[in-house]
Write a protein that holds these residues in place. Sequence first.
Motif, short mmCIF file in Angstrom:
data_model
loop_
_atom_site.label_atom_id
_atom_site.label_comp_id
_atom_site.label_asym_id
_atom_site.label_seq_id
_atom_site.Cartn_x
_atom_site.Cartn_y
_atom_site.Cartn_z
N THR A 374 0.82 -1.20 0.00
CA THR A 374 0.00 0.00 0.00
C THR A 374 0.86 1.26 0.00
O THR A 374 0.45 2.31 -0.49
CB THR A 374 -0.92 0.00 1.24
OG1 THR A 374 -1.41 -1.32 1.44
CG2 THR A 374 -2.08 0.94 1.07
N GLU A 375 2.06 1.15 0.57
CA GLU A 375 2.97 2.29 0.66
C GLU A 375 3.25 2.93 -0.70
O GLU A 375 3.70 4.06 -0.77
CB GLU A 375 4.29 1.88 1.31
CG GLU A 375 4.23 1.73 2.82
CD GLU A 375 3.82 0.32 3.25
OE1 GLU A 375 3.22 -0.41 2.42
OE2 GLU A 375 4.10 -0.06 4.39
N GLY A 376 3.00 2.19 -1.78
CA GLY A 376 3.22 2.73 -3.11
C GLY A 376 2.42 4.00 -3.37
O GLY A 376 2.76 4.80 -4.24
N ALA A 377 1.35 4.21 -2.60
CA ALA A 377 0.54 5.41 -2.80
C ALA A 377 1.10 6.61 -2.07
O ALA A 377 0.68 7.75 -2.32
CB ALA A 377 -0.89 5.13 -2.33
N ILE A 378 2.04 6.39 -1.18
CA ILE A 378 2.51 7.47 -0.31
C ILE A 378 3.05 8.70 -1.06
O ILE A 378 2.68 9.82 -0.72
CB ILE A 378 3.53 6.95 0.73
CG1 ILE A 378 2.80 6.09 1.76
CG2 ILE A 378 4.26 8.09 1.43
CD1 ILE A 378 3.69 5.47 2.80
N PRO A 379 3.92 8.50 -2.07
CA PRO A 379 4.44 9.70 -2.74
C PRO A 379 3.33 10.60 -3.27
O PRO A 379 3.44 11.82 -3.21
CB PRO A 379 5.29 9.13 -3.87
CG PRO A 379 5.64 7.75 -3.44
CD PRO A 379 4.50 7.27 -2.60
N PHE A 380 2.27 10.00 -3.78
CA PHE A 380 1.17 10.79 -4.33
C PHE A 380 0.36 11.44 -3.21
O PHE A 380 -0.02 12.60 -3.30
CB PHE A 380 0.25 9.90 -5.17
CG PHE A 380 0.93 9.37 -6.39
CD1 PHE A 380 0.86 10.07 -7.58
CD2 PHE A 380 1.67 8.20 -6.33
CE1 PHE A 380 1.51 9.59 -8.70
CE2 PHE A 380 2.32 7.72 -7.45
CZ PHE A 380 2.25 8.42 -8.64
N ALA A 381 0.12 10.68 -2.17
CA ALA A 381 -0.65 11.21 -1.05
C ALA A 381 0.12 12.33 -0.37
O ALA A 381 -0.47 13.33 0.06
CB ALA A 381 -0.95 10.09 -0.05
N ALA A 382 1.42 12.19 -0.28
CA ALA A 382 2.22 13.21 0.39
C ALA A 382 2.18 14.51 -0.41
O ALA A 382 2.19 15.60 0.15
CB ALA A 382 3.65 12.73 0.55
N ALA A 383 2.13 14.39 -1.74
CA ALA A 383 2.18 15.58 -2.58
C ALA A 383 0.84 16.33 -2.56
O ALA A 383 0.80 17.54 -2.77
CB ALA A 383 2.54 15.19 -4.00
N ASP A 384 -0.24 15.64 -2.30
CA ASP A 384 -1.56 16.27 -2.42
C ASP A 384 -2.54 15.57 -1.49
O ASP A 384 -3.54 14.99 -1.92
CB ASP A 384 -2.02 16.13 -3.89
CG ASP A 384 -3.27 16.97 -4.17
OD1 ASP A 384 -3.69 17.73 -3.27
OD2 ASP A 384 -3.81 16.85 -5.29
#
Lengths: 457, 150
Positions: A374-384
């Motif tokens: 699930t951590e694969g979503a983190i970069p996107f979530a962190a940006a927005d």
Amino acid sequence: MKKILAVTACPTGIAHTYMAAEALGQAAVEKQVDIKIETRGAVGVENELSEADIAEAYAIIIAAETDVGEARFDGKAILKVAIGEAIKDPGKVIDQAMALPPTTPKVIDQAVKNREERSFQVTGPYKHLMTGVSYMLPIVVAGGLMIAVSFIFGIEAFKEQGTLAEALMTIGGGSAFALMVPMLAGFIAFSIAEKPGLAPGLIGGMLATKTGAGFLGGIIAGFLAGYVVQFMKTYIKLPKNFAGLLPILIIPFVGSAVVGLLMIYVVGTPVKAIMDGFSGWLANLGAGNAALLGLVLGAMMAFDMGGPVNKAAYTFAIGLLGTGFYGPIAAVMAAGMTPPLGIWLATLLAPRKFSAEEREAGKAAGVLGISFITEGAIPFAAADPFRVIPSIMIGSAVTGALSMAFGATLRAPHGGIFVLMIPNAVGNLGMYVISLIAGTVVTALILSVVKKKKAEV
Amino acid sequence: MELLDIITDETVFIGLEASSQEECLQAMAGGMEKAGILSNKDVYIAAVAEREHKGSTGIGFGVAIPHGKSSGVQTPGLAFARLKSPVEWNSLDGKPVQLVFLIGVPEEAAGDAHIKILIALSRKLVHAEFREKMLAVNSTAELYQVLQAI
């Protein structure tokens, strides 16, 4: 301008450490390279490299004959040279460092790093619980997959004496799963009280299994053992001659006795009642309530993508898996896969709303998604965060709810899409896949709508 | 604290005649012993030799800085020698050595002011200009003058 870092160190710490630092500094001035040099010599660590230094550095030169704490440079371009080399030919060393291929932080590395950093940051009871879970997990994976493989021969195949299916079931169900709760309890206690906590914790965990207090009882046993042993370590003071008996005789014996008796006479029965009640409720869950449970678990999985809330949902489902309930783990795994998968799909559906870099990262997220990271979503979530997190939560909730409502089950605790290929590992496979796809599409559609257009492109 | 506080006339050897690394170290350590820097010369020399064994302290450019952290050292100290003729030192650049700075540090001396001054000297030696000045030194007085500038 590229910034270079260097660390110099030698065993005596009087001469070479500082000569190398001086030589590198001088050469850097001549070459007009921005450099910061940490020296680790007889007067201790001077000019220490900060995390910010390391983050912005192009490359790091290590000119040392002793340990310099290299782990902090993970993922950076590193040049290791003999310290004499740095003194004799510092210019060449700097040139070599500048010529190293650049490293770009990759989405996958970042996801892994995020995961590690989090496990470093957490403290207190949550950390102890997570330590227990992390030690237990390999056993669950081994056992779960072993059982799943046994089902290849048919769901009932293991009942046939002397077959491979039976052997696999003995390994997975009879042995690995039997160790699950003791491992959990043992390593919760280990996390609290270190080595002396392990024995009482393991024993308490075994008792939790035997008394039917199960997973919940195991968690209680682990904390009980940990704090009891910690208490004994702190407050029992023995005369010097007998001090050696504490870790080898008194703590194992008294600690296990206290924990064991509490488990049998105090904790066991009420917790067994809770577990039985809960199991009964789960077993007779109507489709509506099942969907509600799946909805909540699914949203939790996406909420912090590998953080405490996600782990709480996952741990809960694992506990049920060990108790023979295969529905929640199915919901949780699918819901954990949709955030990165949905983002990947969104980068395809609405490319204009993502930067070129994000579109590239989307592919990596897709790979992480099918692997249940699930951590694969983190970069996107962190940006927005305010657009991405609600979107993926809704998608995951949909998947979780559908999976539970369809009664999909999963006999292995991990494995992403790959476990779906094992025959009989997933119950109601068709509808399970549909749940997964539905959440992915929902996530992607919401993202495509709410994400703002990028100015560039 | 200055470099001059830890070097004395007894530990300065201008035009020292030595045919080998060992002979050179023996002579210089002898001076350090006389100056009261060493409490046990043999123990100290063994520490220096062990350090050399791990990797030569000949840093190139004709300079060597043998050093030892040892219980045979009483107070931090420095000996200097300009050799009459260069000796082999397994230097980094393969050239024989003409300037020798022998450093002695007690076992328990981390962070002390003497150490800092020796570190300053080590740093200084990397600069070609400083080494040239040292090579041109012809008397103890001249040496002190150059060292004072650190």
